[in-house]
Write an enzyme that holds these catalytic residues in place. Structure first.
Site, PDB file in Angstrom:
ATOM      1  N   SER A   1       0.833  -1.203   0.000  1.00 31.90           N
ATOM      2  CA  SER A   1       0.000   0.000   0.000  1.00 31.90           C
ATOM      3  C   SER A   1       0.871   1.258   0.000  1.00 31.90           C
ATOM      4  O   SER A   1       1.610   1.476  -0.951  1.00 31.90           O
ATOM      5  CB  SER A   1      -0.965  -0.065   1.189  1.00 31.90           C
ATOM      6  OG  SER A   1      -2.006   0.843   1.015  1.00 31.90           O
TER       7      SER A   1
ATOM      8  N   ASP B   1     -10.192  -5.621  -2.889  1.00 32.21           N
ATOM      9  CA  ASP B   1      -9.541  -4.588  -2.069  1.00 32.21           C
ATOM     10  C   ASP B   1     -10.449  -3.359  -2.014  1.00 32.21           C
ATOM     11  O   ASP B   1     -10.771  -2.782  -3.060  1.00 32.21           O
ATOM     12  CB  ASP B   1      -8.197  -4.253  -2.747  1.00 32.21           C
ATOM     13  CG  ASP B   1      -7.317  -3.353  -1.917  1.00 32.21           C
ATOM     14  OD1 ASP B   1      -7.852  -2.426  -1.281  1.00 32.21           O
ATOM     15  OD2 ASP B   1      -6.097  -3.558  -1.936  1.00 32.21           O
TER      16      ASP B   1
ATOM     17  N   HIS C   1      -7.397  -6.023   1.165  1.00 32.14           N
ATOM     18  CA  HIS C   1      -6.205  -5.177   1.355  1.00 32.14           C
ATOM     19  C   HIS C   1      -5.364  -5.620   2.554  1.00 32.14           C
ATOM     20  O   HIS C   1      -4.347  -5.006   2.855  1.00 32.14           O
ATOM     21  CB  HIS C   1      -6.671  -3.730   1.565  1.00 32.14           C
ATOM     22  CG  HIS C   1      -5.604  -2.697   1.378  1.00 32.14           C
ATOM     23  ND1 HIS C   1      -5.026  -2.427   0.156  1.00 32.14           N
ATOM     24  CD2 HIS C   1      -4.989  -1.853   2.260  1.00 32.14           C
ATOM     25  CE1 HIS C   1      -4.121  -1.467   0.285  1.00 32.14           C
ATOM     26  NE2 HIS C   1      -4.066  -1.105   1.555  1.00 32.14           N
TER      27      HIS C   1
HETATM   28  N1  LIG Z   1      -8.609   2.965   8.610  1.00 29.54           N
HETATM   29  C1  LIG Z   1      -7.775   1.830   8.610  1.00 29.54           C
HETATM   30  C2  LIG Z   1      -6.825   2.003   7.454  1.00 29.54           C
HETATM   31  C3  LIG Z   1      -5.445   1.583   7.714  1.00 29.54           C
HETATM   32  C4  LIG Z   1      -5.014   0.402   6.877  1.00 29.54           C
HETATM   33  O1  LIG Z   1      -5.767  -0.299   6.214  1.00 29.54           O
HETATM   34  N2  LIG Z   1      -3.709   0.202   6.912  1.00 29.54           N
HETATM   35  C5  LIG Z   1      -3.119  -0.840   6.140  1.00 29.54           C
HETATM   36  C6  LIG Z   1      -2.226  -0.192   5.132  1.00 29.54           C
HETATM   37  S1  LIG Z   1      -3.197   0.901   4.112  1.00 29.54           S
HETATM   38  C7  LIG Z   1      -2.088   1.681   3.111  1.00 29.54           C
HETATM   39  O2  LIG Z   1      -1.022   2.055   3.352  1.00 29.54           O
HETATM   40  C8  LIG Z   1      -2.344  -1.766   7.064  1.00 29.54           C
HETATM   41  O3  LIG Z   1      -1.401  -2.388   6.689  1.00 29.54           O
HETATM   42  N3  LIG Z   1      -2.805  -1.840   8.327  1.00 29.54           N
HETATM   43  C9  LIG Z   1      -2.137  -2.574   9.367  1.00 29.54           C
HETATM   44  C10 LIG Z   1      -2.484  -4.013   9.473  1.00 29.54           C
HETATM   45  O4  LIG Z   1      -1.808  -4.718  10.261  1.00 29.54           O
HETATM   46  O5  LIG Z   1      -3.396  -4.513   8.776  1.00 29.54           O
HETATM   47  C11 LIG Z   1      -7.114   1.655   9.949  1.00 29.54           C
HETATM   48  O6  LIG Z   1      -6.903   2.663  10.637  1.00 29.54           O
HETATM   49  O7  LIG Z   1      -6.798   0.517  10.318  1.00 29.54           O
END
Ligand SMILES: N[C@@H](CCC(=O)N[C@@H](CSC=O)C(=O)NCC(=O)O)C(=O)O
Length: 280
Positions: free
Chosen positions: A148, A226, A259
């Protein structure tokens, strides 16, 4: 450097370190996985993993399930934090998840108050490899990958530094940050309103403008389910740029994947094998 965690895993070692960074002018934490062959003194190549919004060094190490394949292939993995951190580090006023802490976007900020500490490009490309290569049994062979926001980092840092990284990969990357809400917000805050200053940090534009010395192989994996696909990620822009300029992009869409790290855990072995092919 201060060792803050040390865990044996699949015969190798996961370690976390805290250190004073000259580049970000604050303490930074990174994690490293060292495969078992590194314990016998054999030097191994390194995959740098750049995580996404809200992450620290821990998300990938705890959720990606990368250790068995990395151990079998003899690859070390380094996972840095996603921004400078600490009480004195400026965040955005709303403390939102997509700007400021946990959202450094792998660039060198030029706008106050962020320019003093948010120097993630130089930290990842220059300072961190120097630390890794002087403290651990690793070669100077490097690959770069990420997810991401970290996929944006892997693509842009990899393209701009093709002398430093032999291969590039990304899961669900932001490919055209100058044209998506996450990127526009971050680039406005870190780089200012002059959009000509943004172009150097956009993988699609870097590919279109051929801003790389060597066309290193790129693997991109994207899930069809996603929830950020249409608004933020828009991988078709990268596919179009690669096709127009004959860039060696291997793009794979995977039906039904979202995602999350469940997607990364499903295909990380393939990404590690991809990078292993290009380590001499
Ligand atoms: N609102 C959500 C969004 C944060 C999220 O989805 N983070 C992803 C990366 S998104 C793009 O860079 C992520 O990797 N999260 C950490 C995980 O361990 O899944 C939120 O605040 O969670």
């Amino acid at each position: 450097m201060e060792l803050v965690a040390n865990n044996k895993v699949v015969g190798g070692w996961h370690k976390r370190y805290r250190h004073a960074s000259q580049t970000t002018d604050c303490e930074m934490t990174f994690a490293i996985f060292l495969p078992d062959i590194a314990s016998s003194g054999k030097k191994v190549p390194v995959l740098y993993w750049l995580s996404g919004l809200t992450c620290t060094d821990e998300n990938f190490m705890q959720k990606a399930g990368a250790f068995k394949a990395a151990n079998a292939l003899g690859i070390a993995i380094v996972a840095p934090d996603t921004s400078p951190r600490g009480e004195l580090i400026p965040d955005d006023n709303e403390k939102s998840y997509d700007f400021g802490l946990g959202a450094g976007f792998y660039l060198n900020a030029t706008q106050p108050p962020f320019d003093k500490h948010y120097q993630m490009y130089d930290y990842i490309v220059k300072e961190l490899p120097e630390i890794i290569e002087s403290h651990f049994p690793v070669t100077t062979q490097r690959a770069i990958s990420g997810h991401s926001m970290g996929g944006h980092g892997a693509l842009t840092l990899g393209l701009k530094n093709s002398d430093r990284y032999t291969s590039i990969s990304a899961f669900s990357p932001i490919v055209h940050p100058t044209r998506c809400p996450w990127g526009i917000k971050a680039f406005t805050g870190y780089l200012g309103n002059d959009k000509s200053q943004w172009e150097d940090h956009d993988a699609v534009l870097l590919m279109q403008n051929k801003q790389y010395t060597t066309a290193r192989p790129v693997l991109v994996s994207q899930g069809s389910a996603d929830n950020f696909l249409d608004e933020q990620l828009q991988p078709w822009h990268l596919q179009k740029a690669a096709k127009a300029h004959n860039y060696p992009l291997q793009f794979e869409q995977h039906e039904g994947y979202d995602h999350s790290y469940f997607f990364i855990a499903s295909f990380i072995d393939q990404h590690l094998a991809f990078h292993a092919k290009y380590f001499a």
